[in-house]
Every structure is written in structure tokens, then in C-alpha cells.
Design a protein around this motif. Structure first.
Motif, PDB file in Angstrom:
ATOM      1  N   LEU A  79       0.808  -1.130  -0.001  1.00  0.00           N
ATOM      2  CA  LEU A  79       0.019  -0.062  -0.012  1.00  0.00           C
ATOM      3  C   LEU A  79       0.875   1.178   0.000  1.00  0.00           C
ATOM      4  CD1 LEU A  79      -2.681  -0.798   2.736  1.00  0.00           C
ATOM      5  CD2 LEU A  79      -2.854  -0.932   0.163  1.00  0.00           C
ATOM      6  N   THR A  80       0.210   2.521  -0.308  1.00  0.00           N
ATOM      7  CA  THR A  80       1.060   3.522  -0.170  1.00  0.00           C
ATOM      8  C   THR A  80       1.050   4.024   1.437  1.00  0.00           C
ATOM      9  OG1 THR A  80      -1.189   4.854  -0.194  1.00  0.00           O
ATOM     10  CG2 THR A  80      -0.110   4.372  -2.570  1.00  0.00           C
ATOM     11  N   PRO A  81       2.006   4.924   1.849  1.00  0.00           N
ATOM     12  CA  PRO A  81       2.072   5.286   3.213  1.00  0.00           C
ATOM     13  C   PRO A  81       0.577   5.647   3.831  1.00  0.00           C
ATOM     14  CG  PRO A  81       3.806   5.923   2.353  1.00  0.00           C
ATOM     15  CD  PRO A  81       2.897   5.483   1.044  1.00  0.00           C
ATOM     16  N   GLN A  82       0.077   6.333   2.895  1.00  0.00           N
ATOM     17  CA  GLN A  82      -1.392   7.195   3.416  1.00  0.00           C
ATOM     18  C   GLN A  82      -2.342   6.034   3.641  1.00  0.00           C
ATOM     19  OE1 GLN A  82      -3.104  10.115   0.875  1.00  0.00           O
ATOM     20  NE2 GLN A  82      -4.756  10.459   1.826  1.00  0.00           N
ATOM     21  N   GLN A  83      -2.491   5.075   2.710  1.00  0.00           N
ATOM     22  CA  GLN A  83      -3.295   3.934   2.814  1.00  0.00           C
ATOM     23  C   GLN A  83      -3.236   3.085   3.942  1.00  0.00           C
ATOM     24  OE1 GLN A  83      -2.897   2.148  -1.047  1.00  0.00           O
ATOM     25  NE2 GLN A  83      -4.900   3.084  -1.750  1.00  0.00           N
ATOM     26  N   THR A  84      -1.879   2.929   4.237  1.00  0.00           N
ATOM     27  CA  THR A  84      -1.385   2.113   5.531  1.00  0.00           C
ATOM     28  C   THR A  84      -1.762   2.827   6.772  1.00  0.00           C
ATOM     29  OG1 THR A  84       0.759   1.179   4.359  1.00  0.00           O
ATOM     30  CG2 THR A  84       0.546   1.220   6.864  1.00  0.00           C
ATOM     31  N   GLU A  85      -1.733   4.164   6.735  1.00  0.00           N
ATOM     32  CA  GLU A  85      -2.013   4.956   8.149  1.00  0.00           C
ATOM     33  C   GLU A  85      -3.572   4.990   8.195  1.00  0.00           C
ATOM     34  OE1 GLU A  85      -0.508   8.906   8.675  1.00  0.00           O
ATOM     35  OE2 GLU A  85       1.511   8.263   8.186  1.00  0.00           O
TER      36      GLU A  85
END
Length: 477
Positions: free
Chosen positions: A403-409
Motif C-alpha cells: 500500500l501507499t503510506p497514506q493508505q497504510t495509516e
């Protein structure tokens, strides 16, 4: 309605003679004269509480109107007899039941107009009378089906379709059949299921109408059929599921759970859908049919996997994983095994293995269930990571989840809010901590427990050494 009184006189001889006379009068075209004579004697028999004679006269009056095909007079006579002062309940019940049997023939012979007049007359006569609640419900059901059929005509306009379906639903929803003591349980259940079916059909129509308007306006709003969905959900609680388990009620059971599945899918309650399919699969007729049993089992797997993780979902998932019936479906068994095993599932691999088959199914052919499956895989992976790591860098976690960092968060935050896991993100350091900070009390409790274990081991060792020394002293002696 009059109270039941003791019969004062038997009018059988007079009734026998009058029926022959009035029958010949009605056949000669003098229907009104025949009715006048019948009404005159009917008054005497009614006042004398002669139920049998009054019933015969009332039925004869209706029979002669029906034979003459004077439906206006038939409706008038039916209404008049039911409103007579001191009329006996048995008489009203008899004439209503007799009139109900003529409805199919009137519709076939005279068309919908005369039939509707007769139906409305029967509904007016039975209104507010508890002892006629069952005939009224049956007549209302027929009228409701008539209005529903109007909505299905090819030439019907959207406004007519909605109005007809609304009328059909309102007619049935007004009947509180669950309180009727004179109606059998099976018939009650059939009425409730019909109420639910019409409510769901109307709700779907309103939702589609609102969705169409929102697309035109570029807005998104609440579904217009939400009140009907709520009523359908309430109706589902009126059905006794224990009664549906009886073998002779399997058809009602399958119909009920089909409606409940539609209801649960509207709310995106995947776990409820899985439970309903489990009840369907547990039906003997479904188990005996290999194709239907396989389809039900497949849907159980799909929806239990799609359901958000909680104790109930996990318990159901593990229950089906050890079920021998699932082992026959290799692909579905492996899918469940992937979620049960505490190992990472890389989404590209899952997509390549299961995607070609799942995307062809009715469930995953839609975009939302497929997105939800991706979400469940990510959530599973985060739970696995939280069990094996106390701390992990955000970059590494992002790599593991694909995932992207934003999706992970966002995913991590959702799981923390739902209390599925405990986690804190140190953004400046780029570290995710899965171990909660321990209070002084927790540390002391753990220390106390460790000390108790240590002292227990010391005592056990001391006792062992004493036993060894005692054995050695005995040998030397």
C-alpha cells in the motif's frame, strides 16, 4: 353484532316454503320481490335468534342476486345484511365466506371493475370485526396482488408503477396478522413474508429513483426507501424461525432467508448474510441437491471472508475451516485457510490465484465486494504483523501491505478505532509501535508473578536436594 341469545322459535318450515317461492320469483325476473319476501322473514328469524334459518335466508338472498348477475344488488344486499340491527355473527361470517368464493369467477366473467367493487364491499363489511379478520386479510391479499400486477404491465409509466406498488404494500402492511388468533401459523407466516417482499420491492424502487436523481444533480443522498427497509427488518423479527425448521415449512424457510439476505446485503452486513446462507445450507432439501448445496456453501465462504474481523466472525471462520464439507471445494478451502493461518497474504498473489475465478461469481463481479476483500486481506496482514512485531518502521509495513503510506495509516487507524489492535505511529521517527505502554501497576503485577514462579522453583529444587541427600544417607548406612 347482537349478543348470543337463546333461540325462541324454529322457522325451518316457513323458510323451506319461502325459499321455493322466492327462487321461482327470481328466475322469472322479479328479483326485488323475492328479496323483499326474504328480508321480511329474515327479520323475524333474526329477532327470534334462529341462526340456522337466518343464515339460510341470507345465503339465499345472495345466491339469487348472483344467479341474476345483478352485482350492484349483490353488493347492496351483502352490505345491508351485515348492518341489520341485532344481526348474528354466524350469519355475517357465513355470507362473507360465501361471497369470497365467488371472487375468482366474477373476475373471470365480468372483468376487474365488477370484481373490484365486490372486493371493496367485502373489505367494508369486514372492517373492524375481529371475527372476520381472517377473511378480510385474504381479500386484502388478493387486492394487493392486483395492484402489484398493475405495476408490472409493460405500458405502465414510472409514476403508475410506484403508486401501484405503494398501494399494494400499504394494503398488506396495515394487516397485523401476527395478532390474529383465528389464522393458522403457516398462513400468518405467508402473509408476513408477502409484506416483507412488497416492502423490499418498493424500497428498491425508491432507492433507484433517488440514485437516478443524485446522478443527475451530482449529489449523493440517503436512500428514499429506507423506511421500507426498516419495516421489512421489523417484519423479519415477527417470523418464528423455530417454526420454519419443520420439514413441511421448508419452502417458507427458504423464502424467508432469501428476503433476509436481501435485507442484510442492503446494510452491507456480510456476517449476517453468511449466517442466513448457513441456515439455507442446513436445509435438508438444499443438502440433498448437490448444486444448490454447493452454491450455498460457496456464498457462506464469500461472505464470512468479507465480514469485518471480530470474535463472532473469527469463530465462524474457524468453524467452517474444520468442516469436512468445505474440503470438497478446494479453492474455497484454501481461501479460508489463508485467513485462518497467521501468515501474511500478499494482495498481488491473492489476486492472481483467486481473482480469475472469484471475479466471475455474482458476488465479486461487483466492484464493492472486491474492494472489501482487498480491505480484509490488508486488515489480516496488519493483525499478523502486530502479533510478530512490537515495533516496525512505517516504510517496512507499507512494503509488506503493498500500500501507499497514506493508505497504510488510514487502515491502521481504522483498526485501532475498532479496537482490533493497539498501535501508535511516531511520524517523525517513522515507527509504528504495537506494544501499549505499561502502567506501574502492570509492571509490579508481572514482577510479583515472576517472583512467585521463582520462589516456587527454589522450593521445588530444595525439596529435590533434600530427597537426594536422604537417599544417599540411607545407602551409606
Amino acid at each position: 353484532m347482537a349478543e348470543v341469545k337463546k333461540q325462541e322459535r324454529d322457522f325451518t318450515p316457513e323458510v323451506d316454503a319461502l325459499l321455493l317461492e322466492t327462487e321461482s320469483l327470481s328466475k322469472s325476473g322479479r328479483l326485488s320481490d323475492a328479496l323483499d319476501k326474504l328480508f321480511a322473514l329474515e327479520k323475524q328469524t333474526r329477532n327470534a335468534s334462529d341462526l340456522a334459518s337466518t343464515t339460510r335466508l341470507a345465503k339465499a338472498a345472495l345466491d339469487q342476486c348472483y344467479a341474476a348477475q345483478d352485482y350492484a344488488q349483490l353488493n347492496t344486499t351483502l352490505s345491508l345484511l351485515s348492518k341489520k340491527h341485532g344481526q348474528l355473527k354466524g350469519v355475517v361470517q357465513a355470507i362473507v365466506e360465501k361471497a369470497v368464493t365467488w371472487l375468482p369467477e366474477i373476475r373471470q366473467r365480468e372483468g376487474d371493475t365488477k370484481w373490484l367493487e365486490m372486493v371493496e364491499t367485502l373489505r367494508a363489511v369486514t372492517e373492524g370485526k375481529i371475527f372476520l379478520e381472517t377473511p378480510r386479510a385474504r381479500v386484502t391479499l388478493v387486492l394487493s396482488h392486483h395492484h402489484e400486477s398493475l405495476s408490472k404491465q409493460p405500458s405502465a409509466k414510472p409514476s403508475v408503477i410506484k403508486e401501484s406498488l405503494q398501494t399494494a404494500s400499504d394494503l398488506l402492511s396495515d394487516l397485523q396478522v401476527e395478532t390474529y388468533s383465528s389464522m393458522e401459523r403457516r398462513e400468518k407466516t405467508e402473509f408476513i413474508l408477502e409484506q416483507m417482499r412488497l416492502l423490499i420491492a418498493l424500497a428498491r424502487l425508491k432507492d433507484a429513483e433517488v440514485a437516478g436523481k443524485d446522478r443527475k444533480d451530482g449529489k449523493s443522498g440517503l436512500g428514499g426507501g429506507e423506511p421500507e427497509w426498516i419495516k421489512a427488518r421489523v417484519g423479519g423479527r415477527k417470523v418464528n424461525e423455530t417454526f420454519l425448521k419443520e420439514k413441511e415449512n421448508e419452502d417458507l424457510k427458504l423464502k424467508f432467508y432469501d428476503l433476509m439476505i436481501q435485507q442484510a446485503l442492503h446494510q452491507t452486513a456480510y456476517l449476517e448474510v453468511a449466517k442466513h446462507y448457513e441456515k439455507v445450507w442446513d436445509t435438508p432439501s438444499i443438502k440433498d441437491d448437490e448444486s444448490k448445496g454447493r452454491a450455498a456453501l460457496e456464498h457462506i465462504v464469500y461472505y464470512v471472508v468479507l465480514a469485518p474481523h471480530n470474535n463472532e466472525q473469527s469463530d465462524m471462520l474457524h468453524h467452517w475451516f474444520v468442516n469436512p464439507a468445505l474440503e470438497k471445494l478446494e479453492l474455497h478451502y484454501n481461501l479460508v485457510k489463508s485467513f485462518v493461518t497467521r501468515e501474511l497474504m500478499r494482495w498481488p498473489g491473492i489476486e492472481s490465484i483467486y481473482g480469475p475465478f472469484l471475479r466471475t461469481t455474482p458476488v465479486f463481479s461487483l466492484a464493492k465486494p472486491w474492494e472489501d476483500l482487498h480491505t480484509r486481506v490488508i486488515e489480516h496482514n496488519i493483525r499478523v504483523v502486530s502479533q510478530y512485531y512490537t515495533r516496525i518502521t512505517l516504510f517496512r509495513l507499507t512494503t509488506l501491505l503493498d500500500l501507499t503510506p497514506q493508505q497504510t495509516e488510514e487502515t491502521l487507524a481504522r483498526l485501532v478505532v475498532s479496537k482490533t489492535i493497539w498501535a501508535r505511529i511516531d511520524r517523525p521517527a517513522g515507527i509504528v509501535n504495537f506494544t501499549p505502554k505499561r502502567s506501574a501497576e502492570d509492571v509490579m503485577n508481572d514482577w510479583s508473578s515472576d517472583m512467585q514462579k521463582l520462589l516456587g522453583l527454589v522450593e521445588k529444587t530444595w525439596m529435590g536436594m533434600n530427597a537426594a541427600l536422604a537417599a544417599q544417607s540411607r545407602i551409606k548406612a
